[in-house]
Design a protein around this motif. Sequence first.
Motif, mmCIF file in Angstrom:
data_model
loop_
_atom_site.group_PDB
_atom_site.id
_atom_site.type_symbol
_atom_site.label_atom_id
_atom_site.label_comp_id
_atom_site.label_asym_id
_atom_site.label_seq_id
_atom_site.Cartn_x
_atom_site.Cartn_y
_atom_site.Cartn_z
ATOM 1 N N PHE A 35 8.258 2.251 -8.439
ATOM 2 C CA PHE A 35 7.052 3.085 -8.409
ATOM 3 C C PHE A 35 7.297 4.341 -7.572
ATOM 4 C CE2 PHE A 35 3.161 4.505 -6.412
ATOM 5 C CZ PHE A 35 2.251 4.523 -7.457
ATOM 6 N N ARG A 36 7.880 4.148 -6.400
ATOM 7 C CA ARG A 36 8.148 5.271 -5.500
ATOM 8 C C ARG A 36 9.095 6.280 -6.132
ATOM 9 N NH1 ARG A 36 11.051 4.649 0.439
ATOM 10 N NH2 ARG A 36 10.860 6.833 1.097
ATOM 11 N N GLN A 37 10.148 5.803 -6.736
ATOM 12 C CA GLN A 37 11.121 6.695 -7.366
ATOM 13 C C GLN A 37 10.468 7.507 -8.485
ATOM 14 O OE1 GLN A 37 14.524 4.654 -8.944
ATOM 15 N NE2 GLN A 37 15.651 6.524 -9.363
ATOM 16 N N GLU A 38 9.627 6.857 -9.261
ATOM 17 C CA GLU A 38 8.972 7.534 -10.383
ATOM 18 C C GLU A 38 8.010 8.619 -9.912
ATOM 19 O OE1 GLU A 38 5.623 6.384 -13.728
ATOM 20 O OE2 GLU A 38 7.052 4.835 -13.096
ATOM 21 N N TYR A 39 7.150 8.291 -8.958
ATOM 22 C CA TYR A 39 6.132 9.253 -8.537
ATOM 23 C C TYR A 39 6.685 10.339 -7.624
ATOM 24 C CZ TYR A 39 2.338 6.907 -10.889
ATOM 25 O OH TYR A 39 1.506 6.397 -11.868
ATOM 26 N N ALA A 40 7.742 10.048 -6.879
ATOM 27 C CA ALA A 40 8.341 11.069 -6.020
ATOM 28 C C ALA A 40 8.926 12.214 -6.843
ATOM 29 C CB ALA A 40 9.421 10.446 -5.144
ATOM 30 N N ALA A 41 9.241 11.938 -8.100
ATOM 31 C CA ALA A 41 9.838 12.954 -8.967
ATOM 32 C C ALA A 41 8.794 13.800 -9.693
ATOM 33 C CB ALA A 41 10.751 12.277 -9.995
ATOM 34 N N ASP B 193 0.831 -1.206 0.000
ATOM 35 C CA ASP B 193 0.000 0.000 0.000
ATOM 36 C C ASP B 193 0.862 1.250 0.000
ATOM 37 O OD1 ASP B 193 -3.191 -0.606 0.930
ATOM 38 O OD2 ASP B 193 -1.741 -2.240 1.139
ATOM 39 N N VAL B 194 0.359 2.274 -0.671
ATOM 40 C CA VAL B 194 1.136 3.498 -0.856
ATOM 41 C C VAL B 194 0.243 4.722 -0.667
ATOM 42 C CG1 VAL B 194 2.657 4.769 -2.427
ATOM 43 C CG2 VAL B 194 2.522 2.265 -2.576
ATOM 44 N N VAL B 195 0.823 5.760 -0.080
ATOM 45 C CA VAL B 195 0.157 7.058 -0.005
ATOM 46 C C VAL B 195 1.067 8.085 -0.663
ATOM 47 C CG1 VAL B 195 -0.909 8.811 1.445
ATOM 48 C CG2 VAL B 195 -0.942 6.417 2.166
ATOM 49 N N ILE B 196 0.512 8.835 -1.603
ATOM 50 C CA ILE B 196 1.246 9.911 -2.262
ATOM 51 C C ILE B 196 0.685 11.218 -1.730
ATOM 52 C CG2 ILE B 196 1.816 10.993 -4.468
ATOM 53 C CD1 ILE B 196 1.314 8.280 -5.806
ATOM 54 N N PHE B 197 1.453 11.899 -0.877
ATOM 55 C CA PHE B 197 0.994 13.150 -0.275
ATOM 56 C C PHE B 197 1.282 14.320 -1.219
ATOM 57 C CE2 PHE B 197 1.580 10.382 3.397
ATOM 58 C CZ PHE B 197 0.399 10.605 4.089
#
Length: 203
Positions: free
Chosen positions: A175-181, A98-102
Amino acid sequence: MEPDLRRRFDLAVSADPGADPGEMAQVAMLHGGRIRHRRRLAVAGSAAAVVALVVAVGAVDLTESAAPPAGRPAMVTAGMRLPAPECSPEPVATDATDVVIFLPGATARQRSAIGQALHDDERIASWLFESREEAYARFAEHYQDSPDFVGAVDRDSVPEAFRLRLRDPARFSAFRQEYAAKPGVGTVVGRVCPASAPLGGIL
């Protein structure tokens, strides 16, 4: 320091590694206040509580502001969103289900672009958008034992977010690396949760 209080402080800081000392002190004050409230102990005041906790933990420079300046609302950071009890208590760097994108300061265009990317992303099993109003309602509900803190938080300071579940936890790191950018994204937090947990792994 009580073990539970130290665990909560460490959890809050680990969920938002980029937080400044003032934000970390707010998190510490919040969790410390909840523990003291449950035990029905008197609290002399939020400033005194922060100073006592900072001295015990030794993690914050006392020259930094421990509370928001007068007239400024307290900011809600990723570390203040409680993990669902059935999920991993601390964020993970790999294999998150599970992931949360703030999105602390995303524009409408940036939010829309992220939403479209999530819609088209085949790595995602399900997702939803949580508005500031919805996030604030959850925040107020779960911190109802700290009414003074909740009262100091302005609705506009609670970040909106995308909450989602991945099809394959092994793909979380990429996924995290892509969306954090992506423009508008503040923090991407992953946790390990069962299918029955709330989407995103937070309350």
